[in-house]
Design a protein around this motif. Structure first.
Motif, PDB file in Angstrom:
ATOM      1  N   HIS A  15      21.011  11.340  12.188  1.00 16.03           N
ATOM      2  CA  HIS A  15      21.832  12.249  11.390  1.00 16.03           C
ATOM      3  C   HIS A  15      22.070  11.626  10.018  1.00 16.03           C
ATOM      4  O   HIS A  15      22.393  10.444   9.899  1.00 16.03           O
ATOM      5  CB  HIS A  15      23.178  12.502  12.077  1.00 16.03           C
ATOM      6  CG  HIS A  15      24.058  13.455  11.328  1.00 16.03           C
ATOM      7  ND1 HIS A  15      24.117  14.801  11.634  1.00 16.03           N
ATOM      8  CD2 HIS A  15      24.907  13.265  10.286  1.00 16.03           C
ATOM      9  CE1 HIS A  15      24.969  15.396  10.816  1.00 16.03           C
ATOM     10  NE2 HIS A  15      25.462  14.481   9.988  1.00 16.03           N
ATOM     11  N   GLY A  16      21.901  12.451   8.989  1.00 14.81           N
ATOM     12  CA  GLY A  16      22.185  12.016   7.621  1.00 14.81           C
ATOM     13  C   GLY A  16      22.813  13.147   6.833  1.00 14.81           C
ATOM     14  O   GLY A  16      22.562  14.330   7.117  1.00 14.81           O
ATOM     15  N   GLU A  17      23.649  12.808   5.877  1.00 11.69           N
ATOM     16  CA  GLU A  17      24.250  13.839   5.029  1.00 11.69           C
ATOM     17  C   GLU A  17      24.615  13.261   3.666  1.00 11.69           C
ATOM     18  O   GLU A  17      24.780  12.035   3.505  1.00 11.69           O
ATOM     19  CB  GLU A  17      25.474  14.467   5.689  1.00 11.69           C
ATOM     20  CG  GLU A  17      26.600  13.532   6.015  1.00 11.69           C
ATOM     21  CD  GLU A  17      27.730  14.259   6.738  1.00 11.69           C
ATOM     22  OE1 GLU A  17      28.841  14.257   6.200  1.00 11.69           O
ATOM     23  OE2 GLU A  17      27.473  14.811   7.838  1.00 11.69           O
ATOM     24  N   TYR A  18      24.718  14.172   2.740  1.00 11.21           N
ATOM     25  CA  TYR A  18      25.077  13.797   1.368  1.00 11.21           C
ATOM     26  C   TYR A  18      26.198  14.733   0.923  1.00 11.21           C
ATOM     27  O   TYR A  18      26.058  15.959   0.989  1.00 11.21           O
ATOM     28  CB  TYR A  18      23.875  13.931   0.436  1.00 11.21           C
ATOM     29  CG  TYR A  18      24.119  13.406  -0.951  1.00 11.21           C
ATOM     30  CD1 TYR A  18      24.009  12.044  -1.226  1.00 11.21           C
ATOM     31  CD2 TYR A  18      24.449  14.275  -1.989  1.00 11.21           C
ATOM     32  CE1 TYR A  18      24.231  11.558  -2.507  1.00 11.21           C
ATOM     33  CE2 TYR A  18      24.674  13.791  -3.270  1.00 11.21           C
ATOM     34  CZ  TYR A  18      24.566  12.426  -3.520  1.00 11.21           C
ATOM     35  OH  TYR A  18      24.796  11.949  -4.794  1.00 11.21           O
ATOM     36  N   GLU A  19      27.297  14.140   0.476  1.00 15.14           N
ATOM     37  CA  GLU A  19      28.492  14.921   0.170  1.00 15.14           C
ATOM     38  C   GLU A  19      28.950  14.668  -1.265  1.00 15.14           C
ATOM     39  O   GLU A  19      28.949  13.520  -1.742  1.00 15.14           O
ATOM     40  CB  GLU A  19      29.608  14.535   1.144  1.00 15.14           C
ATOM     41  CG  GLU A  19      30.881  15.321   0.982  1.00 15.14           C
ATOM     42  CD  GLU A  19      31.900  14.956   2.034  1.00 15.14           C
ATOM     43  OE1 GLU A  19      33.089  14.818   1.693  1.00 15.14           O
ATOM     44  OE2 GLU A  19      31.495  14.776   3.217  1.00 15.14           O
ATOM     45  N   VAL A  20      29.316  15.744  -1.942  1.00 16.18           N
ATOM     46  CA  VAL A  20      29.896  15.666  -3.286  1.00 16.18           C
ATOM     47  C   VAL A  20      31.314  16.224  -3.179  1.00 16.18           C
ATOM     48  O   VAL A  20      31.503  17.378  -2.790  1.00 16.18           O
ATOM     49  CB  VAL A  20      29.076  16.476  -4.307  1.00 16.18           C
ATOM     50  CG1 VAL A  20      29.714  16.402  -5.693  1.00 16.18           C
ATOM     51  CG2 VAL A  20      27.638  15.959  -4.358  1.00 16.18           C
TER      52      VAL A  20
ATOM     53  N   LEU B  36      31.693  19.628  -0.935  1.00 21.14           N
ATOM     54  CA  LEU B  36      30.529  20.328  -0.385  1.00 21.14           C
ATOM     55  C   LEU B  36      29.527  19.289   0.099  1.00 21.14           C
ATOM     56  O   LEU B  36      29.453  18.180  -0.440  1.00 21.14           O
ATOM     57  CB  LEU B  36      29.883  21.221  -1.439  1.00 21.14           C
ATOM     58  CG  LEU B  36      30.765  22.318  -2.052  1.00 21.14           C
ATOM     59  CD1 LEU B  36      30.008  23.031  -3.174  1.00 21.14           C
ATOM     60  CD2 LEU B  36      31.198  23.318  -0.992  1.00 21.14           C
ATOM     61  N   LYS B  37      28.729  19.672   1.092  1.00 25.57           N
ATOM     62  CA  LYS B  37      27.758  18.725   1.631  1.00 25.57           C
ATOM     63  C   LYS B  37      26.540  19.453   2.177  1.00 25.57           C
ATOM     64  O   LYS B  37      26.554  20.673   2.400  1.00 25.57           O
ATOM     65  CB  LYS B  37      28.387  17.892   2.743  1.00 25.57           C
ATOM     66  CG  LYS B  37      28.641  18.683   4.020  1.00 25.57           C
ATOM     67  CD  LYS B  37      29.041  17.764   5.163  1.00 25.57           C
ATOM     68  CE  LYS B  37      29.128  18.524   6.475  1.00 25.57           C
ATOM     69  NZ  LYS B  37      29.445  17.623   7.615  1.00 25.57           N
ATOM     70  N   VAL B  38      25.462  18.688   2.410  1.00 28.82           N
ATOM     71  CA  VAL B  38      24.284  19.136   3.152  1.00 28.82           C
ATOM     72  C   VAL B  38      23.988  18.064   4.199  1.00 28.82           C
ATOM     73  O   VAL B  38      24.276  16.878   3.992  1.00 28.82           O
ATOM     74  CB  VAL B  38      23.061  19.350   2.239  1.00 28.82           C
ATOM     75  CG1 VAL B  38      23.276  20.531   1.315  1.00 28.82           C
ATOM     76  CG2 VAL B  38      22.758  18.083   1.440  1.00 28.82           C
TER      77      VAL B  38
END
Length: 282
Positions: free
Chosen positions: A206-211, A191-193
């Protein structure tokens, strides 16, 4: 004597009128045509009716120019319009551009990523697919959640390893895995945002954080590569360029850097992504 002269006078008068009667009889007698017969008369040529003329098209009535409002102030020249007049939609550029109001507040966002890195003679080729839903907080700033899928393939190149270190790969049989293969792959789901901010026209950050519940590559006690299941976090950031396909769609070209990069990371250090954007809703 008188009685003997009277019959004589009547006879003389009758004789005098006889030529005149004969001349009148000759004049009343019909005259026969003794001339030779002429050629027959030419046939009558049919008359072709003249084509009907179409009615003339009336000339268009010129539209009168709108009356100038005397209370309206006169147009003043500006740097972008020296004459003081501006064209319609002059300020509108490409649909959804940074200087325009986006056509919708929501959009679908799906990206496809490719990456490659090499450490200690092991190459890591990565592909990823991550669909998401975006929400525009302002005309330039958007955020949204999504899911991600990643596939990694690790490969060993003995020739390059020999040239770098001068000795073969340090496993009992010199291969990447215990089965003797020099190729190893795994897949992960997470999942990510993400967040985007339009800096100038078609350029954005652009930036994102994913688990991710990931399958990573690790070593066993003999030095062979094995799969390790682990939860991995991936902070990525970079810059992108947007190419518009109309009011409803666009293509993004994005370069991202993985700040937790290592040979066992889910993504390599540099990621190149091609993302599709579809505006939805109102």
């Amino acid at each position: 004597m008188k009685h003997s002269l009277l019959p004589l006078l009547l006879l003389v008068a009758a004789a005098a009128s006889l030529p005149t009667f004969r001349a009148q009889a000759q004049d009343n007698k019909p005259v026969l045509n003794s001339a030779p017969p002429g050629p027959p008369p030419a046939p009558t040529r049919p008359v072709t009716p003249a084509p009907a003329t179409s009615p003339a098209t009336p000339a268009p009535t010129p539209t009168p120019a709108p009356a100038t409002d005397p209370n309206q102030p006169a147009a003043e020249p500006t740097p972008s319009a020296p004459s003081g007049l501006d064209f319609p939609d002059r300020k509108t550029t490409k649909a959804g551009g940074a200087e325009d109001t986006p056509p919708t507040k929501k959009f679908l966002y799906a990206n496809f990523g490719l990456g490659y890195s090499s450490i200690d003679g092991i190459g890591n080729f990565s592909t990823s697919l991550a669909p998401a839903v975006g929400f525009r907080i302002t005309d330039k700033f958007a955020i949204g959640p999504g899911i991600s899928y990643a596939y990694n393939n690790y490969s060993l190149s003995p020739e390059s390893f020999y040239n770098t270190y001068g000795y073969p790969y340090n496993t009992p049989n010199g291969s990447l895995t215990a089965s003797g293969s020099n190729s190893f792959s795994n897949s992960s789901l997470g999942l990510k945002v993400f967040a985007q901010y339009i800096v100038y026209k078609e350029f954005f950050l652009h930036g994102e954080y994913e688990v991710t519940n990931a399958q990573l590559a690790g070593y066993d006690n003999q030095g062979y590569l094995i799969k390790i299941n682990r939860t991995v976090t991936s902070p990525l950031a970079g810059i992108g360029y947007r190419s518009y396909l109309g009011e409803k769609a666009a293509i993004d070209f994005v370069g991202l850097y993985n700040f937790s990069n290592s040979i066992f990371s889910l993504y390599p250090g540099l990621n190149l992504r091609f993302s599709l954007l579809f505006n939805i809703g109102k």
